[in-house]
Design an enzyme around this catalytic site. Structure first.
Site, mmCIF file in Angstrom:
data_model
loop_
_atom_site.group_PDB
_atom_site.id
_atom_site.type_symbol
_atom_site.label_atom_id
_atom_site.label_comp_id
_atom_site.label_asym_id
_atom_site.label_seq_id
_atom_site.Cartn_x
_atom_site.Cartn_y
_atom_site.Cartn_z
ATOM 1 N N GLU A 122 126.598 117.886 103.077
ATOM 2 C CA GLU A 122 126.960 116.506 102.759
ATOM 3 C C GLU A 122 125.727 115.608 102.868
ATOM 4 O OE1 GLU A 122 130.832 115.403 104.191
ATOM 5 O OE2 GLU A 122 130.142 113.377 104.672
ATOM 6 N N ASP A 136 125.126 111.431 102.872
ATOM 7 C CA ASP A 136 125.960 110.236 102.983
ATOM 8 C C ASP A 136 125.194 108.929 102.861
ATOM 9 O OD1 ASP A 136 128.231 111.734 103.527
ATOM 10 O OD2 ASP A 136 127.936 111.651 105.695
ATOM 11 N N GLU A 183 126.830 105.423 104.026
ATOM 12 C CA GLU A 183 128.042 104.872 104.630
ATOM 13 C C GLU A 183 127.763 103.472 105.169
ATOM 14 O OE1 GLU A 183 130.412 108.649 106.462
ATOM 15 O OE2 GLU A 183 128.505 108.153 107.428
ATOM 16 N N GLN A 229 124.395 103.464 107.162
ATOM 17 C CA GLN A 229 124.086 104.763 107.763
ATOM 18 C C GLN A 229 123.806 105.784 106.675
ATOM 19 O OE1 GLN A 229 125.902 106.663 111.417
ATOM 20 N NE2 GLN A 229 127.054 107.770 109.848
ATOM 21 N N LYS A 260 131.028 120.783 115.793
ATOM 22 C CA LYS A 260 129.827 121.613 115.688
ATOM 23 C C LYS A 260 128.849 121.059 114.659
ATOM 24 C CE LYS A 260 132.424 125.800 116.825
ATOM 25 N NZ LYS A 260 132.826 127.156 116.354
ATOM 26 N N ARG A 272 122.272 114.025 110.970
ATOM 27 C CA ARG A 272 120.869 113.623 110.882
ATOM 28 C C ARG A 272 120.831 112.160 110.419
ATOM 29 N NH1 ARG A 272 121.424 119.004 109.837
ATOM 30 N NH2 ARG A 272 119.767 120.376 110.640
#
Length: 382
Positions: free
Chosen positions: A201, A203, A205, A218, A230, A234
């Site tokens: 992924e 992102d 955000e 973000q 888990k 980053r």
């Protein structure tokens, strides 16, 4: 005849500086007014004033910017005070107009990147490239602009029709003003449906906020994460140099086999290079957008929750761009570039703009978080 000796600092909180100046210099009075000695005027409009004396007798201007408005500091030399009051009024009014119209070189606005990739890729309508993924009753399209919203019953999301293995992915987005704590408005790449529990992924955000505080942008990269605790995030987080609720601004991800670049209004704000196959997404991903309730973590680590007294929470998207190599493209498909170079390497001017943004507006960098286990993020030190 009147004479006034003013203190070094005059502090004014007004939305009508010309009226104050008119009153100050006695325009329209029956007897003229003259002033003795240097006068420093601090006029601030809808922002926090910072007052300090200036010993200079030269006419000078200082910009004290805030995110939503500006502050103006005037130092008036005593030589100007021998002018007739009407001339002083006209001079100050003209000065105000010129300052309002002039672009600022202050450190509130990033330097130009010199290259504007959003102009190089064709825009498409929502239905040309996307479909509703969930919450169809909380989604509407009008004149190629998509509106999605969250209320106490549901949020909404959309997904690209095609998966990609590299490309430029952008949209112009406008956020909701006011109380939006706990709410996430997102634009991202993912293959979580193709690889549940083991997905990649990338992102963009927008983390909702409380009254009077800025949004946090973000950026994040997941590699084969599960989202069940888990996952290794980053994150790099930024405040913006503009108010994202006032107008549409363009946000984009450039994903190539060599690196991932996040851009805001064509300014690179982050570059995530490929340092190994284990720390870089290589499998095809789809492009998504959504608005949803993330009260458990979104705003100040979950301190402030979504408050549905302020519903609906709305996100607006337009000017969609998704150009590059789809998962179905032939192997000879060449990755697109967000720089003047076909190789995709950022120019020196782009690097300078990115460094400027990171030094002025970055508020979190996972590589600098001493609480993180950096054996799990070898790209931070490799």
């Amino acid at each position: 005849m009147k004479y006034f000796l003013f203190p070094t600092i005059l502090l004014l909180n007004t939305l009508d500086p010309p009226t104050f100046i008119t009153n100050l210099f006695g325009y329209g009075r029956s007897s003229p007014s003259y002033f003795v000695g240097p006068i420093n005027l601090l006029i601030y409009i809808n922002c926090t004033a910072i007052a300090y004396p200036s010993p200079s007798l030269q006419l000078s201007l200082h910009f004290l910017h805030s995110q939503q408005s500006f502050c103006l500091l005037y130092t008036i030399p005593s030589s100007l005070l021998t002018f007739p009051p009407p001339l002083l009024i006209m001079a100050f009014y003209l000065l105000l107009v010129l300052i309002l119209l002039a672009p600022s070189s202050n450190a509130e606005w990033p330097p130009s990147p010199g290259y504007f990739p959003s102009r190089k890729f064709r825009s498409m309508s929502f239905y040309q490239g996307f479909r509703n993924l969930w919450g169809p009753q909380h989604q509407s399209v009008h004149q190629n602009a998509l509106t999605i919203w969250l209320d106490s019953t549901s949020g909404s999301g959309f997904k690209s029709i095609r998966p990609f293995r590299s490309g430029y992915f952008g949209a112009s987005i406008k956020l909701q003003t006011g109380y939006t704590a706990g709410v996430i408005t997102a634009f991202y790449l993912s293959n979580n449906e193709a690889h549940p529990g083991f997905h990649d992924e990338v992102d963009i955000e927008f983390l909702g906020t409380t009254f009077g505080k800025p949004y946090t942008l973000q950026t994040n990269v997941y590699i084969r994460g599960s989202g069940d605790g888990k996952i290794i995030g980053r994150e790099m987080k930024f405040h913006l140099w503009f108010d994202p609720t006032k107008d549409f601004h363009h946000y984009a991800i450039l994903w190539s086999p060599k690196d991932i670049i996040f851009l805001v209004d064509d300014i690179p704000v982050r570059r995530y290079p490929k340092k190994s196959a284990t720390t870089f997404p290589l499998r095809p991903m789809w492009l998504y957008g959504s608005i949803w309730d993330a009260s458990s973590w979104a705003t100040e680590d979950g301190k402030y929750k979504a408050d549905y007294r302020y519903q609906p929470f709305v996100g607006q998207y337009s000017n969609f761009k998704a150009s590059g190599c789809s998962a179905y493209s032939p192997p000879r498909c060449h990755p697109v570039s967000a720089s003047p170079y076909r190789s995709g390497r950022l120019s020196g001017q782009q690097y300078s703009a990115m460094k400027w943004v990171q030094s002025h507006y970055m508020v979190y960098n996972y590589c600098r978080d001493n609480k993180r286990d950096h054996s799990l993020t070898p790209e931070c030190w490799g």
